[in-house]
Scaffold this motif. Structure first.
Motif, PDB file in Angstrom:
ATOM      1  N   VAL A  81       8.720  -0.524   1.645  1.00  0.00           N
ATOM      2  CA  VAL A  81       9.580  -0.246   0.652  1.00  0.00           C
ATOM      3  C   VAL A  81       9.526  -1.631  -0.218  1.00  0.00           C
ATOM      4  O   VAL A  81       9.995  -2.765   0.492  1.00  0.00           O
ATOM      5  CB  VAL A  81      10.768   0.192   1.028  1.00  0.00           C
ATOM      6  N   THR A  82       9.322  -1.627  -1.288  1.00  0.00           N
ATOM      7  CA  THR A  82       9.274  -2.730  -2.349  1.00  0.00           C
ATOM      8  C   THR A  82      10.090  -2.594  -3.569  1.00  0.00           C
ATOM      9  O   THR A  82      10.227  -1.510  -3.800  1.00  0.00           O
ATOM     10  CB  THR A  82       7.715  -2.950  -2.485  1.00  0.00           C
ATOM     11  N   PHE A  83      10.391  -3.625  -3.917  1.00  0.00           N
ATOM     12  CA  PHE A  83      11.281  -3.695  -5.440  1.00  0.00           C
ATOM     13  C   PHE A  83      10.579  -4.682  -6.489  1.00  0.00           C
ATOM     14  O   PHE A  83      10.156  -5.662  -5.933  1.00  0.00           O
ATOM     15  CB  PHE A  83      12.705  -4.038  -4.928  1.00  0.00           C
ATOM     16  N   SER A  84      10.184  -4.263  -7.691  1.00  0.00           N
ATOM     17  CA  SER A  84       9.561  -5.022  -8.643  1.00  0.00           C
ATOM     18  C   SER A  84      10.366  -6.070  -8.859  1.00  0.00           C
ATOM     19  O   SER A  84       9.522  -7.103  -9.094  1.00  0.00           O
ATOM     20  CB  SER A  84       9.624  -4.238  -9.847  1.00  0.00           C
ATOM     21  N   ASP A  85      11.401  -6.472  -8.644  1.00  0.00           N
ATOM     22  CA  ASP A  85      12.242  -7.875  -9.020  1.00  0.00           C
ATOM     23  C   ASP A  85      12.509  -8.623  -7.738  1.00  0.00           C
ATOM     24  O   ASP A  85      13.370  -9.481  -7.958  1.00  0.00           O
ATOM     25  CB  ASP A  85      13.504  -7.377  -9.995  1.00  0.00           C
ATOM     26  N   TYR A  86      12.247  -8.014  -6.762  1.00  0.00           N
ATOM     27  CA  TYR A  86      12.650  -8.856  -5.595  1.00  0.00           C
ATOM     28  C   TYR A  86      10.918  -8.719  -4.538  1.00  0.00           C
ATOM     29  O   TYR A  86      10.773  -7.857  -3.725  1.00  0.00           O
ATOM     30  CB  TYR A  86      13.586  -8.222  -4.774  1.00  0.00           C
ATOM     31  N   PRO A  87      10.465  -9.765  -4.426  1.00  0.00           N
ATOM     32  CA  PRO A  87       9.055  -9.808  -3.879  1.00  0.00           C
ATOM     33  C   PRO A  87       9.114  -9.967  -2.367  1.00  0.00           C
ATOM     34  O   PRO A  87       8.540 -10.887  -1.793  1.00  0.00           O
ATOM     35  CB  PRO A  87       8.460 -11.322  -4.397  1.00  0.00           C
ATOM     36  N   VAL A  88       9.455  -8.892  -1.777  1.00  0.00           N
ATOM     37  CA  VAL A  88       9.558  -8.613  -0.120  1.00  0.00           C
ATOM     38  C   VAL A  88       9.371  -7.435   0.075  1.00  0.00           C
ATOM     39  O   VAL A  88       9.406  -6.322  -0.881  1.00  0.00           O
ATOM     40  CB  VAL A  88      10.839  -9.043   0.388  1.00  0.00           C
ATOM     41  N   VAL A  89       9.064  -7.115   1.409  1.00  0.00           N
ATOM     42  CA  VAL A  89       8.600  -6.033   1.748  1.00  0.00           C
ATOM     43  C   VAL A  89       9.762  -5.355   2.819  1.00  0.00           C
ATOM     44  O   VAL A  89       9.882  -6.094   3.780  1.00  0.00           O
ATOM     45  CB  VAL A  89       7.313  -5.571   2.233  1.00  0.00           C
ATOM     46  N   TYR A  90      10.503  -4.230   2.677  1.00  0.00           N
ATOM     47  CA  TYR A  90      11.079  -3.870   3.728  1.00  0.00           C
ATOM     48  C   TYR A  90      10.503  -2.354   4.736  1.00  0.00           C
ATOM     49  O   TYR A  90       9.712  -1.842   3.923  1.00  0.00           O
ATOM     50  CB  TYR A  90      12.712  -3.201   3.109  1.00  0.00           C
ATOM     51  N   PHE A  91      10.770  -2.463   5.630  1.00  0.00           N
ATOM     52  CA  PHE A  91      10.394  -1.190   6.580  1.00  0.00           C
ATOM     53  C   PHE A  91      11.440  -0.385   7.074  1.00  0.00           C
ATOM     54  O   PHE A  91      12.372  -0.874   7.780  1.00  0.00           O
ATOM     55  CB  PHE A  91       9.765  -1.941   7.687  1.00  0.00           C
ATOM     56  N   GLU A  92      11.397   0.817   6.381  1.00  0.00           N
ATOM     57  CA  GLU A  92      12.244   1.886   6.750  1.00  0.00           C
ATOM     58  C   GLU A  92      11.731   2.872   7.596  1.00  0.00           C
ATOM     59  O   GLU A  92      10.721   3.291   7.177  1.00  0.00           O
ATOM     60  CB  GLU A  92      13.214   2.484   5.585  1.00  0.00           C
ATOM     61  N   ILE A  93      12.230   3.316   8.616  1.00  0.00           N
ATOM     62  CA  ILE A  93      11.483   4.107   9.461  1.00  0.00           C
ATOM     63  C   ILE A  93      12.610   5.480   9.905  1.00  0.00           C
ATOM     64  O   ILE A  93      13.796   5.190  10.434  1.00  0.00           O
ATOM     65  CB  ILE A  93      11.488   3.430  10.983  1.00  0.00           C
ATOM     66  N   TYR A  94      11.916   6.484   9.878  1.00  0.00           N
ATOM     67  CA  TYR A  94      12.643   7.810  10.407  1.00  0.00           C
ATOM     68  C   TYR A  94      12.074   8.137  11.543  1.00  0.00           C
ATOM     69  O   TYR A  94      10.818   8.250  11.720  1.00  0.00           O
ATOM     70  CB  TYR A  94      12.295   9.024   9.351  1.00  0.00           C
ATOM     71  N   SER A  95      12.961   8.387  12.501  1.00  0.00           N
ATOM     72  CA  SER A  95      12.617   9.023  13.737  1.00  0.00           C
ATOM     73  C   SER A  95      12.984  10.491  14.024  1.00  0.00           C
ATOM     74  O   SER A  95      14.229  10.683  13.884  1.00  0.00           O
ATOM     75  CB  SER A  95      13.082   8.004  15.096  1.00  0.00           C
ATOM     76  N   SER A  96      11.973  11.365  14.539  1.00  0.00           N
ATOM     77  CA  SER A  96      12.596  12.597  14.760  1.00  0.00           C
ATOM     78  C   SER A  96      13.311  12.476  15.985  1.00  0.00           C
ATOM     79  O   SER A  96      14.187  13.546  16.290  1.00  0.00           O
ATOM     80  CB  SER A  96      11.294  13.514  15.273  1.00  0.00           C
ATOM     81  N   ARG A  97      13.413  11.614  16.886  1.00  0.00           N
ATOM     82  CA  ARG A  97      13.871  11.796  18.052  1.00  0.00           C
ATOM     83  C   ARG A  97      15.549  11.587  17.659  1.00  0.00           C
ATOM     84  O   ARG A  97      16.465  12.379  18.185  1.00  0.00           O
ATOM     85  CB  ARG A  97      13.815  10.473  18.964  1.00  0.00           C
ATOM     86  N   SER A  98      16.141  10.819  16.705  1.00  0.00           N
ATOM     87  CA  SER A  98      17.339  10.577  16.280  1.00  0.00           C
ATOM     88  C   SER A  98      17.743  11.312  15.165  1.00  0.00           C
ATOM     89  O   SER A  98      18.759  11.622  14.470  1.00  0.00           O
ATOM     90  CB  SER A  98      17.617   9.242  16.028  1.00  0.00           C
TER      91      SER A  98
END
Length: 409
Positions: free
Chosen positions: A214-231
Motif C-alpha cells: 500500500v502506497t500514498f502519493s504524498d508519503y514516499p513509503v510502502v506499507y504491507f497489509e496482510i489478510y489471513s484466512s486463518r484469523s
C-alpha cells in the motif's frame, strides 16, 4: 536393508492409521465410506509420507476403474473431471467428494488459461485447451457486484469490487466466494495485491493470505497489509519500506515459494517474505523501452524475469535469472514478419517451458524446446488488457468438509 524397511514401516505405522467407519463421528456423507482415509497419529510431513504410507495398507485386488480413480483422476483439470462424473455413480460420488477436491487441488498445478479484463469491463477467460480447461461463469457474475480480477494462485482468485473496492476470494469452478472485511489502510485501485495460496495434502484447512503493498502519493513509503484466512482479519506489518518511492510500484505482483515480488518503475524488484516479514531488492534488467512489458515468472523452479524487446516487427525475448538477474538466454521469436503486432508483452512461463506473450491484440504461446508458435486468442484492448494466469482446480474457499455458497464475514 530388511532392518531399514522394518524400521521405516514401523515409523510410518506410528504416523498413520487407516480410519474405520466407527472412527468417523457425526453426520458423514455416505460417499466418504468409499474413500481410503489416512489419519495422522503424529506429524505427517509431506505428500510423500502419505504416498509411502499407502504401500503398507492392505487392499483388495484393484480393477482398472479403481486404479484410474485412485491414481489418475486427481491429476486432471476441473472441466475434464466434471465430464467424467457421468461415467458412473461411483465416479460421480468420488469426484464430488470434498476430500477428492482437496487432493486434486494439491496435485493439479498446471496453468490452464488467463483471466483477461479491459478497464472496468467484465472479465473473460482464455482457455489454453477448450476441451480440458474451463469454468461455468468466466465473467464471475455470481459475485454480488462487478469486479476486477486482481490476483490468482492455485485455483483461488482475488477480485476487487469496482463500486466499493471490496475484496472477494472465490473459486470460479465451484462458484464459492468469500467477502473480506475492510482493510485497516485505504488501498484504492493502485495497491499491489498478491494472493498467496499453497495447498498441502495433509492440511485440510485451505488457508491463504492476501498481501497488499500500500502506497500514498504524498508519503514516499510502502506499507504491507496482510489478510489471513486463518484469523479472518487484516493486519498491518511492522515492516515499512522507506527506500522505494511507492508511486512507481506496479499494482500486480508475483508469489513464489513464500515470497511476494513486485516490479517497480525504479529499476528494482521489491521482495517481501511472508515468514519473517522482511523485504529486500532484486535488480531489474536495464530496459531502454521502459518498464511494464516484462514479467516475473518461474522457470525450472527458479525466479526469472522475462524481458521482451520489439524492433522492426521482430520480437526478441531475454530471460534473466539468479539473484543478480543476469541474462540467462535469448529467444528469437519466429513469427510472421509481415504482420504488425504493436506492443510486445511478456505474460509468463507456464507448465515448464511454454512462454506466453501478448503481441498487440493477440495472445500467443511459444514452446521453447520445440520452437513452435501457436495463436491462443485475439482480443480487443491490446496493451490496456490485464492478464491473470489461472489454475483450473476444484479448490474450496473454506475447509473442504464445509461447502457453503456466498460466505460473508
Amino acid at each position: 536393508m530388511a532392518d531399514f524397511e522394518g524400521n521405516n514401516r514401523e515409523t510410518l505405522e506410528d504416523d498413520f492409521c487407516l480410519l474405520e467407519d466407527s472412527d468417523l463421528e457425526g453426520d458423514v456423507d455416505e460417499r466418504f465410506y468409499e474413500l481410503p482415509i489416512l489419519s495422522p497419529k503424529a506429524k505427517a510431513k509431506t505428500p510423500v509420507d502419505y504416498n509411502k504410507a499407502l504401500k503398507y495398507v492392505d487392499r483388495k485386488e484393484a480393477g482398472l476403474e479403481d486404479v484410474l480413480r485412485d491414481h489418475a483422476l486427481h491429476l486432471l483439470p476441473a472441466k475434464t473431471l466434471f465430464r467424467f462424473k457421468t461415467v458412473s455413480r461411483r465416479w460421480d460420488q468420488w469426484i464430488s467428494s470434498p476430500l477428492f477436491a482437496h487432493r486434486q487441488t494439491t496435485y493439479f498445478k498446471n496453468v490452464s488459461g488467463l483471466f483477461c479484463q479491459v478497464a472496468d469491463h467484465s472479465p473473460s477467460f482464455i482457455s489454453f485447451n477448450q476441451d480440458a480447461y474451463g469454468m461455468p461463469d468466466p465473467s464471475l457474475s455470481f459475485l454480488p457486484e462487478p469486479v476486477k480480477v486482481r490476483s490468482s494462485c492455485n485455483g483461488l482468485v482475488c477480485c476487487q469490487g469496482i463500486e466499493e473496492d471490496t475484496y472477494y476470494i472465490c473459486s470460479p469452478v465451484t462458484k464459492e466466494w468469500k467477502k473480506l472485511p475492510r482493510p485497516n489502510l485505504y488501498h484504492g485501485a493502485k495497491a499491489g495485491v498478491v494472493l498467496a495460496f499453497e495447498p498441502y495434502l495433509l492440511n485440510f484447512n485451505e488457508s491463504y493470505e492476501l498481501v497488499c503493498a500500500v502506497t500514498f502519493s504524498d508519503y514516499p513509503v510502502v506499507y504491507f497489509e496482510i489478510y489471513s484466512s486463518r484469523s479472518s482479519s487484516w493486519r498491518v506489518s511492522d515492516t515499512i519500506c522507506y527506500e522505494l518511492d511507492g508511486s512507481g510500484l506496479h499494482d500486480g505482483g508475483y508469489y513464489m515459494k513464500g515470497v511476494v515480488h513486485w516490479e517497480s518503475s525504479s529499476g528494482v524488484i521489491l521482495a517481501f517474505g511472508l515468514r519473517d516479514e522482511q523485504y529486500g531488492f532484486l535488480p531489474l534488467p536495464a530496459n531502454d523501452e521502459g518498464y511494464g512489458n516484462g514479467a516475473l515468472a518461474m522457470k525450472h523452479g527458479e525466479l526469472c524475469y522475462i524481458q521482451p524487446r520489439y524492433q522492426d516487427n521482430v520480437c526478441t525475448i531475454n530471460i534473466h535469472g539468479n539473484m543478480d538477474m543476469s541474462l540467462k538466454s535469448v529467444i528469437n521469436l519466429p513469427y510472421d514478419a509481415g504482420s504488425t503486432f504493436g506492443v510486445c508483452r511478456a505474460l509468463g512461463f507456464i507448465n515448464g517451458d511454454i512462454l506466453i506473450l501478448g503481441l498487440g491484440t493477440r495472445v500467443i504461446s511459444y514452446r521453447v524446446k520445440e520452437q513452435k508458435v501457436e495463436l491462443i486468442s485475439q482480443h480487443e484492448g491490446g496493451a490496456c488488457t490485464r492478464y491473470i494466469p489461472y489454475v483450473n482446480s476444484l479448490v474450496s474457499v473454506r475447509h473442504p468438509l464445509i461447502r457453503d455458497r456466498g460466505l460473508i464475514v
